[in-house]
Scaffold this active site. Structure first.
Site, PDB file in Angstrom:
ATOM      1  CG  ASP A   1      -9.053   3.114   5.881  1.00  0.00           C
ATOM      2  OD1 ASP A   1      -9.237   3.288   7.098  1.00  0.00           O
ATOM      3  OD2 ASP A   1      -8.363   3.882   5.186  1.00  0.00           O
TER       4      ASP A   1
ATOM      5  CB  SER B   1      -1.838   6.666   6.416  1.00  0.00           C
ATOM      6  OG  SER B   1      -2.643   7.448   7.259  1.00  0.00           O
TER       7      SER B   1
ATOM      8  CG  HIS C   1      -5.460   3.192   7.268  1.00  0.00           C
ATOM      9  ND1 HIS C   1      -5.889   4.185   6.423  1.00  0.00           N
ATOM     10  CD2 HIS C   1      -4.328   3.667   7.850  1.00  0.00           C
ATOM     11  CE1 HIS C   1      -5.056   5.219   6.487  1.00  0.00           C
ATOM     12  NE2 HIS C   1      -4.097   4.924   7.339  1.00  0.00           N
TER      13      HIS C   1
END
Length: 482
Positions: A401, A178, A456
């Site tokens: 994601d 991320s 994710h």
């Protein structure tokens, strides 16, 4: 079992096989609540590493949790893991992704059979100061950005190696996901620049792996919206309006585009934006019970929209309670259990941290918005490749994601300008099944790997594939021309 391990560790230290420093032994975790029925075969340590603050004093106190390799700690690589945000805790990775334990609803712990410390020594950190159990004596040190965080994490690694000097010569890796798309390249640059400048001790830095990285502005909200459209979660009239007014317009109307983006996000409903084909944990609370990251993300990405708060809050409040496990081994409420577990006073005492309320992500940290919203870290990849530092660099992406969608990563990584080695979009298999697609660029040690069906946080959704990926990455399989 924990007491037995502690005794063995002390005996080993006395025999010189693992000569832990007194500071390390003071941090050893010997009785972790909820683990009484587990057969823990590795040593673990948790505590604070003190690093310089803005005043030059050791006024930042960074929490780490170190689990030694289950295989050969003395010869296996040493890896540091942090989560993204900016401002989210590395203990999310520890408790819900690739750490050795999983918290259960009854606050017992289960073994994670796909923990990354099966093949490497893992250090989970809470960074920057103000995140999780980490804190600063001076409130001014809670204001930070990419450069300062990179320096702090570099200083943290150095402090760790003072406490654990037996690992100073180990092959060193860093990893994240991320907003790690900013944390990891900037830290890598900090390390190679410090090594080049002759800062001692020199780190035996071998490379990094970063998952679903937020790298440039497109890899955030625009890529999210494109992913929604690609998954057919948006009706064509709305998408046509978005393209005409925002994507293709010479001078987009910012307010109109903002509202269209919010309309699309809310229209998607309560799908798990971190993993579109997976269930969510239902709760009536945003800041509690595992919904913090999603709320944190939406607030951060679209904070300039006056309409956002009430629209998003209304959408989230419409959810009802309904906890439970689902098929396939994915537990959508796992993050909830981790939050409750880490807030137990007995746990905080066992891991040697100050008693406090622990949150997944911090609102205390004031992060530079230019860094988080405008700056691209893609040029740092060029710097690291062209500088010939010999780093193995893997960018991996769960293709389910939307938060940092694979389409966003593809956009910047192919634009770096390198020639493909001949390994372009080759099938990556695990257990005789297609697990994703791999690409390597010529003379770069840079690889890109998709993980099909993962969200994710790749290790949370595909833990077996993630361990296979991590093991093969450490062997250079996804980054070297073959």
């Amino acid at each position: 079992m924990s007491r037995v391990i502690a005794s063995l560790a002390l005996l080993s230290a006395l025999n010189g096989a693992a000569a832990y420093t007194p500071e390390a032994l003071a941090d050893q975790v010997t009785a972790l609540p909820g683990s009484e029925n587990l057969d823990i075969s590795f040593n673990q340590f948790s505590g604070y590493l003190d690093i310089p603050g803005g005043n030059g004093e050791l006024s930042k106190h960074m929490h780490y949790w170190f689990v030694e390799s289950m295989d050969e700690p003395a010869s296996d690589p040493l890896a540091f893991w942090t989560n993204g945000g900016p401002g989210c805790s590395g203990l999310l990775g520890f408790m819900t992704e690739q750490g050795p334990f999983r918290a259960n609803a009854d606050m017992t712990l289960s073994e994670n059979p796909y923990a990354w410390n099966k093949v490497s020594n893992m250090v989970y950190i809470e960074s920057p100061a103000g995140v999780g159990f980490s804190y600063a004596d001076d409130k001014a040190d809670l204001t930070t950005g990419d450069d300062q965080t990179a320096l702090d994490n570099y200083n943290l690694i150095q402090a760790f190696l003072v406490r654990f000097p037996e690992y100073a010569a180990s092959d060193l890796y860093i990893s994240s996901e991320s907003y790690g798309g900013h944390y990891i390249p900037t830290l890598a640059k900090q390390i190679v620049d410090s090594n080049t400048a002759g800062v001692e001790p020199t780190l035996n830095f071998k490379g990094f792996a970063v998952g679903n990285p937020y790298t440039d502005p497109y890899s955030g909200t625009p890529a999210m919206l494109d992913t929604y459209w690609g998954h057919q979660l948006v009706d064509k009239p709305t998408w046509d309006s978005y393209e005409a007014l925002c994507r293709d317009a010479t001078k987009p109307n910012v307010k109109q585009c903002e509202l269209l983006a919010v309309q699309i996000m809310v229209g998607v409903g309560d799908l798990n934006s971190y993993a579109l084909d997976y269930p969510i944990c239902m709760s009536d609370s945003v800041a509690k019970m595992g919904r913090t990251q999603r709320y944190f993300l939406l607030k951060s990405l679209l904070s300039s929209s006056a309409a956002l708060d009430e629209v998003v809050k209304s959408s989230l409040r419409s959810q009802v309670e309904g906890l439970g496990e689902t098929a396939g081994g994915y537990e959508p409420c796992e993050e909830n259990y981790a939050v409750d577990y880490l807030n137990m006073a007995s746990v905080q005492q066992a891991i040697h941290v100050n008693e406090m309320k622990w949150d997944e992500c911090s609102y205390k940290v004031q992060y530079n918005t230019t860094d988080s919203a405008v700056t691209s870290t893609a040029p740092i990849y060029n710097y690291l490749v062209d500088g010939d530092f010999g780093l193995n660099m893997l960018v991996f992406s769960g293709d389910d994601d939307s938060v940092c969608g694979t389409v966003g990563t593809q956009e910047w990584i192919w634009d770096l300008g390198y020639e493909v080695s001949g390994r372009s979009w080759r099938t990556y298999t695990y257990d005789q099944q297609t697990a994703g697609y791999a690409t390597v660029w010529k003379d770069t040690n840079l690889g890109f790997l998709t993980i099909h069906g993962a969200g994710h946080e790749v290790p949370a959704y595909k833990p077996d594939v993630a361990l296979d990926m991590w093991t093969r990455f450490l062997q250079g399989e996804f980054t070297k021309n073959q």
